[in-house]
Write a protein that holds these residues in place. Structure first.
Motif, mmCIF file in Angstrom:
data_model
loop_
_atom_site.group_PDB
_atom_site.id
_atom_site.type_symbol
_atom_site.label_atom_id
_atom_site.label_comp_id
_atom_site.label_asym_id
_atom_site.label_seq_id
_atom_site.Cartn_x
_atom_site.Cartn_y
_atom_site.Cartn_z
ATOM 1 N N SER A 174 6.331 -12.180 -10.807
ATOM 2 C CA SER A 174 5.487 -11.243 -10.863
ATOM 3 C C SER A 174 5.872 -9.700 -11.254
ATOM 4 C CB SER A 174 4.853 -11.132 -9.313
ATOM 5 O OG SER A 174 3.675 -10.229 -9.520
ATOM 6 N N THR A 175 5.390 -8.979 -10.502
ATOM 7 C CA THR A 175 5.952 -7.364 -10.966
ATOM 8 C C THR A 175 6.260 -6.415 -9.817
ATOM 9 O OG1 THR A 175 4.061 -7.231 -12.545
ATOM 10 C CG2 THR A 175 5.039 -5.191 -12.034
ATOM 11 N N VAL A 176 7.789 -6.410 -9.497
ATOM 12 C CA VAL A 176 8.382 -5.707 -8.597
ATOM 13 C C VAL A 176 7.697 -4.384 -8.212
ATOM 14 C CG1 VAL A 176 10.479 -4.689 -7.971
ATOM 15 C CG2 VAL A 176 10.601 -6.886 -9.127
ATOM 16 N N GLU A 177 7.516 -4.302 -6.990
ATOM 17 C CA GLU A 177 6.766 -3.254 -6.501
ATOM 18 C C GLU A 177 7.426 -1.991 -5.840
ATOM 19 O OE1 GLU A 177 4.554 -5.680 -3.675
ATOM 20 O OE2 GLU A 177 3.108 -6.082 -4.955
ATOM 21 N N VAL A 178 8.713 -2.333 -5.497
ATOM 22 C CA VAL A 178 9.503 -1.473 -4.552
ATOM 23 C C VAL A 178 10.386 -0.647 -5.564
ATOM 24 C CG1 VAL A 178 11.320 -1.273 -2.875
ATOM 25 C CG2 VAL A 178 9.704 -3.270 -3.002
ATOM 26 N N PRO A 179 10.048 0.890 -5.355
ATOM 27 C CA PRO A 179 10.732 1.854 -6.209
ATOM 28 C C PRO A 179 12.178 1.718 -6.013
ATOM 29 C CG PRO A 179 9.203 2.903 -5.209
ATOM 30 C CD PRO A 179 9.066 1.439 -4.599
ATOM 31 N N GLY A 180 13.189 1.410 -7.040
ATOM 32 C CA GLY A 180 14.585 1.246 -6.863
ATOM 33 C C GLY A 180 15.042 -0.150 -7.130
ATOM 34 N N LEU A 181 14.202 -0.972 -6.381
ATOM 35 C CA LEU A 181 14.384 -2.497 -6.606
ATOM 36 C C LEU A 181 14.216 -2.898 -8.046
ATOM 37 C CD1 LEU A 181 15.140 -5.190 -5.401
ATOM 38 C CD2 LEU A 181 12.859 -5.346 -4.634
ATOM 39 N N ASP A 182 13.079 -2.519 -8.525
ATOM 40 C CA ASP A 182 12.664 -2.629 -9.950
ATOM 41 C C ASP A 182 13.794 -2.347 -10.903
ATOM 42 O OD1 ASP A 182 12.292 0.175 -9.695
ATOM 43 O OD2 ASP A 182 10.308 0.265 -10.552
ATOM 44 N N LYS A 183 14.469 -1.181 -10.877
ATOM 45 C CA LYS A 183 15.597 -0.964 -11.664
ATOM 46 C C LYS A 183 16.573 -1.699 -11.573
ATOM 47 C CE LYS A 183 14.410 4.060 -12.706
ATOM 48 N NZ LYS A 183 13.070 3.911 -12.012
ATOM 49 N N LEU A 184 16.889 -2.092 -10.348
ATOM 50 C CA LEU A 184 18.067 -3.228 -9.894
ATOM 51 C C LEU A 184 17.591 -4.682 -10.419
ATOM 52 C CD1 LEU A 184 19.232 -2.101 -6.366
ATOM 53 C CD2 LEU A 184 20.519 -1.936 -8.532
ATOM 54 N N TYR A 185 16.525 -4.928 -10.387
ATOM 55 C CA TYR A 185 15.934 -6.283 -10.748
ATOM 56 C C TYR A 185 16.135 -6.223 -12.231
ATOM 57 C CZ TYR A 185 12.686 -10.280 -11.587
ATOM 58 O OH TYR A 185 12.014 -11.236 -11.551
ATOM 59 N N ASP A 186 15.825 -5.232 -12.945
ATOM 60 C CA ASP A 186 15.951 -5.351 -14.487
ATOM 61 C C ASP A 186 17.193 -5.326 -14.966
ATOM 62 O OD1 ASP A 186 12.873 -4.979 -14.999
ATOM 63 O OD2 ASP A 186 12.987 -2.947 -15.449
ATOM 64 N N LEU A 187 18.256 -4.635 -14.177
ATOM 65 C CA LEU A 187 19.460 -4.689 -14.638
ATOM 66 C C LEU A 187 20.168 -6.152 -14.628
ATOM 67 C CD1 LEU A 187 21.778 -2.882 -15.386
ATOM 68 C CD2 LEU A 187 22.361 -2.562 -13.104
ATOM 69 N N PHE A 188 19.676 -6.778 -13.373
ATOM 70 C CA PHE A 188 20.265 -8.251 -13.049
ATOM 71 C C PHE A 188 19.753 -8.999 -14.019
ATOM 72 C CE2 PHE A 188 19.684 -12.050 -10.779
ATOM 73 C CZ PHE A 188 21.258 -12.340 -10.502
ATOM 74 N N SER A 189 18.062 -8.936 -14.168
ATOM 75 C CA SER A 189 17.714 -9.874 -15.234
ATOM 76 C C SER A 189 18.336 -9.786 -16.560
ATOM 77 C CB SER A 189 16.061 -9.557 -15.272
ATOM 78 O OG SER A 189 15.656 -9.880 -13.973
ATOM 79 N N PHE A 190 18.276 -8.923 -17.164
ATOM 80 C CA PHE A 190 18.627 -8.465 -18.759
ATOM 81 C C PHE A 190 20.151 -8.472 -18.823
ATOM 82 C CE2 PHE A 190 14.302 -6.706 -18.679
ATOM 83 C CZ PHE A 190 13.806 -7.587 -19.592
ATOM 84 N N ASN A 191 20.920 -8.510 -17.748
ATOM 85 C CA ASN A 191 22.398 -8.300 -18.179
ATOM 86 C C ASN A 191 23.066 -9.349 -17.457
ATOM 87 O OD1 ASN A 191 23.060 -5.639 -19.555
ATOM 88 N ND2 ASN A 191 21.619 -5.138 -17.874
ATOM 89 N N VAL A 192 22.767 -9.874 -16.510
ATOM 90 C CA VAL A 192 23.638 -10.881 -15.530
ATOM 91 C C VAL A 192 22.816 -12.322 -15.934
ATOM 92 C CG1 VAL A 192 24.194 -11.592 -13.140
ATOM 93 C CG2 VAL A 192 24.239 -9.288 -13.695
ATOM 94 N N ILE A 193 21.521 -12.589 -15.759
ATOM 95 C CA ILE A 193 21.168 -13.577 -15.943
ATOM 96 C C ILE A 193 21.518 -14.591 -17.250
ATOM 97 C CG2 ILE A 193 18.928 -14.998 -16.155
ATOM 98 C CD1 ILE A 193 17.787 -13.669 -13.740
ATOM 99 N N PRO A 194 21.243 -13.871 -18.358
ATOM 100 C CA PRO A 194 21.659 -14.680 -19.760
ATOM 101 C C PRO A 194 23.233 -15.044 -19.498
ATOM 102 C CG PRO A 194 20.429 -12.535 -20.219
ATOM 103 C CD PRO A 194 20.843 -12.527 -18.531
ATOM 104 N N GLN A 195 23.904 -14.176 -19.051
ATOM 105 C CA GLN A 195 25.493 -14.432 -18.999
ATOM 106 C C GLN A 195 25.829 -15.472 -18.046
ATOM 107 O OE1 GLN A 195 27.666 -13.316 -21.079
ATOM 108 N NE2 GLN A 195 25.636 -12.168 -21.826
#
Length: 253
Positions: A174-195
């Protein structure tokens, strides 16, 4: 409009509607053998908690009374096995998945767990299920509906195959609702998960698609409206882990 002229999204790309299913199939052919391991790595094991919440919400009867579950896009059997562990002797699950490789992983797991008499595996398309009307007491789909090219058709089919009083449950990112967590989540998703995908499965692109597909999925309120439009009543949802996932519910009444 003819389907050949329609487009849909495959991650952040627009593709012809008729091609999306093949592209999705290729993703899951690639990742099937390491799918559950990658779920653990990507979610730090949280996917197990989310699935347990789904099964507790489903609350399959612990009696000998018959209870038929249809688990769609559940190829590796994770949801069905968890439900079987909570249910009584009358429980039976049918796992329906369009991907033969995922189903084979599920069959092997069912045999090892001694659940092959309680869980069947059927190859099929969520948009056109090969089951009769009003055949199941519950329908579950976990992290699968966002990969369906025409979600409205899958929801209509879910409604069709449920008995009166049957329950629809969908667990989806879904859509992350917590300020700050959303940016960490995007960073992890787009940079860590593919690797991680590259290291564990040898395939970074499939996991890049899976991350992108999450961002393309409707917000919970919009998806709840789609569930209602398919004919379900008493629709609701709850967000988990700050909005990383949402559990949607509806009833055929």
């Amino acid at each position: 409009m003819d389907q050949a002229d329609q487009t849909t999204h495959f991650g952040f790309r627009d593709v012809p509607l008729g091609e999306k299913q093949t592209l999705v199939n290729d993703v899951f052919h690639s990742v099937a053998q390491r799918y559950d391991l990658m779920n653990d790595l990507m979610s730090a094991g949280l996917h197990r908690v989310w699935k347990d919440i789904m099964i507790n919400t489903l609350n399959p009867p612990k009696s000998d009374a018959p209870f038929a579950l249809l688990d769609v896009a559940g190829g590796t059997g994770d949801i069905s096995f968890r439900a079987a562990g909570k249910a009584g002797a009358g429980f039976h699950a049918t796992v329906c998945d369009i991907n033969a490789d995922m189903l084979e992983v599920g069959r092997q797991r069912a045999y090892r767990l001694g659940l092959d008499d309680r869980v069947d595996f059927v190859e099929g398309n969520a948009e056109k299920l090969a089951f009769p009307d009003r055949a199941f007491d519950a329908y579950t789909i976990a992290f699968g509906i966002r990969n369906v090219p025409q979600i409205e058709l899958a929801l209509a089919e879910a409604h069709r195959v449920l008995k009166h009083g049957g329950r629809f449950l969908c667990l989806e990112f879904s859509t992350v609702e917590v300020p700050g967590l959303d940016k960490l989540y995007d960073l992890f998703s787009f940079n860590v998960i593919p690797q991680l995908g590259r290291a564990v499965t040898g395939d970074a692109e499939s996991y890049r698609y899976l991350v992108e597909s999450i961002r393309q999925f409707p917000r919970p309120s919009t998806f709840a409206e789609m569930i209602s439009a398919a004919g379900f009543a008493r629709t609701s949802w709850q967000t988990l882990s700050g909005g990383i996932v949402a559990l949607h519910s509806g009833w055929r009444l």
